[in-house]
Design an enzyme around this catalytic site. Sequence first.
Site, PDB file in Angstrom:
ATOM      1  N   ASN A  42      -1.945  -1.987  10.000  1.00  0.00           N
ATOM      2  CA  ASN A  42      -3.183  -1.697   9.267  1.00  0.00           C
ATOM      3  C   ASN A  42      -2.854  -1.157   7.876  1.00  0.00           C
ATOM      4  O   ASN A  42      -1.881  -0.430   7.678  1.00  0.00           O
ATOM      5  CB  ASN A  42      -4.113  -0.755  10.038  1.00  0.00           C
ATOM      6  CG  ASN A  42      -3.487   0.560  10.446  1.00  0.00           C
ATOM      7  OD1 ASN A  42      -2.286   0.639  10.714  1.00  0.00           O
ATOM      8  ND2 ASN A  42      -4.281   1.601  10.517  1.00  0.00           N
ATOM      9  N   ILE A  43      -3.661  -1.572   6.931  1.00  0.00           N
ATOM     10  CA  ILE A  43      -3.474  -1.187   5.530  1.00  0.00           C
ATOM     11  C   ILE A  43      -4.805  -0.631   5.038  1.00  0.00           C
ATOM     12  O   ILE A  43      -5.772  -1.384   4.853  1.00  0.00           O
ATOM     13  CB  ILE A  43      -3.031  -2.396   4.676  1.00  0.00           C
ATOM     14  CG1 ILE A  43      -1.736  -3.003   5.240  1.00  0.00           C
ATOM     15  CG2 ILE A  43      -2.835  -1.964   3.216  1.00  0.00           C
ATOM     16  CD1 ILE A  43      -1.350  -4.329   4.618  1.00  0.00           C
ATOM     17  N   GLU A  44      -4.831   0.688   4.884  1.00  0.00           N
ATOM     18  CA  GLU A  44      -6.088   1.331   4.497  1.00  0.00           C
ATOM     19  C   GLU A  44      -6.254   1.346   2.982  1.00  0.00           C
ATOM     20  O   GLU A  44      -5.340   0.985   2.228  1.00  0.00           O
ATOM     21  CB  GLU A  44      -6.137   2.750   5.080  1.00  0.00           C
ATOM     22  CG  GLU A  44      -6.128   2.692   6.603  1.00  0.00           C
ATOM     23  CD  GLU A  44      -6.323   4.032   7.265  1.00  0.00           C
ATOM     24  OE1 GLU A  44      -6.163   5.077   6.608  1.00  0.00           O
ATOM     25  OE2 GLU A  44      -6.640   4.007   8.482  1.00  0.00           O
ATOM     26  N   CYS A  53      -7.317  -4.233   9.170  1.00  0.00           N
ATOM     27  CA  CYS A  53      -6.737  -3.883  10.473  1.00  0.00           C
ATOM     28  C   CYS A  53      -5.409  -4.614  10.688  1.00  0.00           C
ATOM     29  O   CYS A  53      -5.152  -5.666  10.082  1.00  0.00           O
ATOM     30  CB  CYS A  53      -7.661  -4.288  11.604  1.00  0.00           C
ATOM     31  SG  CYS A  53      -9.201  -3.379  11.701  1.00  0.00           S
ATOM     32  N   GLU A  55      -4.438  -6.358  13.212  1.00  0.00           N
ATOM     33  CA  GLU A  55      -4.595  -7.707  13.778  1.00  0.00           C
ATOM     34  C   GLU A  55      -4.840  -8.734  12.687  1.00  0.00           C
ATOM     35  O   GLU A  55      -4.288  -9.830  12.694  1.00  0.00           O
ATOM     36  CB  GLU A  55      -5.773  -7.752  14.769  1.00  0.00           C
ATOM     37  CG  GLU A  55      -5.624  -6.833  15.952  1.00  0.00           C
ATOM     38  CD  GLU A  55      -6.229  -5.452  15.732  1.00  0.00           C
ATOM     39  OE1 GLU A  55      -5.975  -4.865  14.648  1.00  0.00           O
ATOM     40  OE2 GLU A  55      -6.928  -4.972  16.609  1.00  0.00           O
ATOM     41  N   CYS A  86     -11.208  -4.723  16.857  1.00  0.00           N
ATOM     42  CA  CYS A  86     -12.586  -4.531  16.383  1.00  0.00           C
ATOM     43  C   CYS A  86     -13.295  -5.886  16.332  1.00  0.00           C
ATOM     44  O   CYS A  86     -12.676  -6.947  16.480  1.00  0.00           O
ATOM     45  CB  CYS A  86     -12.591  -3.856  15.007  1.00  0.00           C
ATOM     46  SG  CYS A  86     -12.253  -4.974  13.630  1.00  0.00           S
ATOM     47  N   CYS A  89     -11.968  -8.398  13.699  1.00  0.00           N
ATOM     48  CA  CYS A  89     -10.681  -8.992  14.092  1.00  0.00           C
ATOM     49  C   CYS A  89     -10.856  -9.997  15.227  1.00  0.00           C
ATOM     50  O   CYS A  89     -10.167 -11.019  15.263  1.00  0.00           O
ATOM     51  CB  CYS A  89      -9.688  -7.902  14.484  1.00  0.00           C
ATOM     52  SG  CYS A  89      -9.120  -6.959  13.055  1.00  0.00           S
TER      53      CYS A  89
END
Length: 133
Positions: A42-44, A53, A55, A86, A89
């Site tokens: 995940n890359i916020e 996310c 995935e 989620c 995804c």
Amino acid sequence: MDYNELIIIAENAKANAYAPYSRFRVGAAVLAENGEVFSGANIENSTYGATNCAERTAVFNAISKGAKKVKAVAIISDSEDYIYPCGICRQVIYEFSVEDTEIICCDKNKNYKVYSMKELLPYAFKLDIKEEE
Ligand code: THU
């Protein structure tokens, strides 16, 4: 490929998670139909909404490197609870899924539960396209 191997690849990908806001680190690994494996974390983002996310990172990694179909996706976090993809995804995985695509949902100890794509996204939306598009 054995699901235990796929889970280890997902766990390794988790090390590259960029999650300074939630501190919730996630890793995912995609087994493509041709046997190749691709991973992602995940890359916020400071806007929150631009967060990606694990995935989706893994699926986009796979497709951008030439994979066409997704056979399985393993997901793992640092949580004691099993992690489930989620809704966004699920839709993204579904786009590249095959009849028997499976989602491997793990807890932090690498215990896992396997679900079919159909179970996780029944009555999914898809537009008919020519396979080459
Ligand atoms: N996240 C994932 O990467 N995968 C999931 O299945 C659920 C949520 C990420 C998004 C965000 O960076 C953090 O976990 C908390 O929601």
